[in-house]
Design a protein around this motif. Sequence first.
Motif, PDB file in Angstrom:
ATOM      1  N   VAL A  12      -4.061  -0.188  12.287  1.00 35.08           N
ATOM      2  CA  VAL A  12      -3.503   1.034  11.668  1.00 35.08           C
ATOM      3  C   VAL A  12      -4.406   1.223   9.999  1.00 35.08           C
ATOM      4  CG1 VAL A  12      -1.586   1.775  10.159  1.00 35.08           C
ATOM      5  CG2 VAL A  12      -1.442   0.986  12.283  1.00 35.08           C
ATOM      6  N   VAL A  13      -4.560   0.115   9.330  1.00 31.95           N
ATOM      7  CA  VAL A  13      -5.268  -0.062   8.141  1.00 31.95           C
ATOM      8  C   VAL A  13      -6.737   0.625   8.549  1.00 31.95           C
ATOM      9  CG1 VAL A  13      -6.237  -1.332   6.386  1.00 31.95           C
ATOM     10  CG2 VAL A  13      -3.962  -1.663   7.021  1.00 31.95           C
ATOM     11  N   GLY A  15      -8.066   2.318  11.035  1.00 27.52           N
ATOM     12  CA  GLY A  15      -7.985   3.510  11.589  1.00 27.52           C
ATOM     13  C   GLY A  15      -7.858   4.547  10.383  1.00 27.52           C
ATOM     14  N   THR A  16      -7.028   4.187   9.484  1.00 31.23           N
ATOM     15  CA  THR A  16      -6.905   5.138   8.454  1.00 31.23           C
ATOM     16  C   THR A  16      -8.016   5.418   7.566  1.00 31.23           C
ATOM     17  OG1 THR A  16      -4.411   4.605   8.335  1.00 31.23           O
ATOM     18  CG2 THR A  16      -5.266   5.608   6.434  1.00 31.23           C
ATOM     19  N   ALA A  17      -8.768   4.217   7.277  1.00 32.27           N
ATOM     20  CA  ALA A  17      -9.849   3.953   6.578  1.00 32.27           C
ATOM     21  C   ALA A  17     -11.092   4.666   7.345  1.00 32.27           C
ATOM     22  CB  ALA A  17     -10.587   2.613   6.221  1.00 32.27           C
ATOM     23  N   LEU A  19     -10.633   7.408   9.295  1.00 34.82           N
ATOM     24  CA  LEU A  19     -10.080   8.932   9.167  1.00 34.82           C
ATOM     25  C   LEU A  19     -10.462   9.319   7.645  1.00 34.82           C
ATOM     26  CD1 LEU A  19      -8.702  11.340  10.065  1.00 34.82           C
ATOM     27  CD2 LEU A  19      -6.798  10.213   9.267  1.00 34.82           C
ATOM     28  N   TRP A  20     -10.255   8.731   6.501  1.00 35.02           N
ATOM     29  CA  TRP A  20     -10.483   8.836   5.413  1.00 35.02           C
ATOM     30  C   TRP A  20     -12.192   9.018   5.328  1.00 35.02           C
ATOM     31  CZ3 TRP A  20      -8.678  11.169   1.498  1.00 35.02           C
ATOM     32  CH2 TRP A  20      -9.317  11.051   0.187  1.00 35.02           C
ATOM     33  N   THR A  53     -10.650   0.237   2.311  1.00 33.09           N
ATOM     34  CA  THR A  53     -10.116  -0.537   3.313  1.00 33.09           C
ATOM     35  C   THR A  53      -9.170  -1.494   2.834  1.00 33.09           C
ATOM     36  OG1 THR A  53     -11.851  -0.075   4.862  1.00 33.09           O
ATOM     37  CG2 THR A  53     -10.267  -1.941   5.411  1.00 33.09           C
ATOM     38  N   LEU A  56      -6.128  -0.061   1.226  1.00 33.85           N
ATOM     39  CA  LEU A  56      -5.015   0.102   2.069  1.00 33.85           C
ATOM     40  C   LEU A  56      -4.316  -1.149   2.692  1.00 33.85           C
ATOM     41  CD1 LEU A  56      -6.791   2.836   4.320  1.00 33.85           C
ATOM     42  CD2 LEU A  56      -4.997   3.133   2.764  1.00 33.85           C
ATOM     43  N   ARG A 103     -12.978  -1.555  11.158  1.00 34.52           N
ATOM     44  CA  ARG A 103     -13.532  -0.315  10.903  1.00 34.52           C
ATOM     45  C   ARG A 103     -15.007  -0.234  10.947  1.00 34.52           C
ATOM     46  NH1 ARG A 103     -16.655   0.763   6.553  1.00 34.52           N
ATOM     47  NH2 ARG A 103     -16.300   2.694   5.650  1.00 34.52           N
TER      48      ARG A 103
END
Length: 130
Positions: A12-13, A15-17, A19-20, A53, A56, A103
Amino acid sequence: MIWSNFFMTSIVVAGTAVLWRSLLNNSAWLRNAVKNILPGKIAKAVTCGLCFTYWLALFAVIISDPLRGWVPPWRFAMAVELESLLSFMTSWMAIGFGAVALRFVYVVIQESVNYFTHTLNASHGKTHEH
């Protein structure tokens, strides 16, 4: 159960990084807004992939306890407060490192797909329609 928490939180972390990262790379407006609105060091922390990252990961560890208070076995007794702090720091660094590794894999895949889709197709005379 602890490994599934570790992997899911890291995914999750990461994937969010990613995406950002994609949002920053594809939106000049967002990139400029971050640089112009946020103070220098905060803007750097939000635009640096590795830093973002880990921040997050810190947020994820604050709102949940993915490693469920795990600490390495100590050779000596220590205060409960110190053990809690070490558990928190261990969780943050473990989740952060796992997310950074994932990541990196995500980014390598994205860049490879971009290279194969655009560069190699263009060198063979193929075009890519969006």
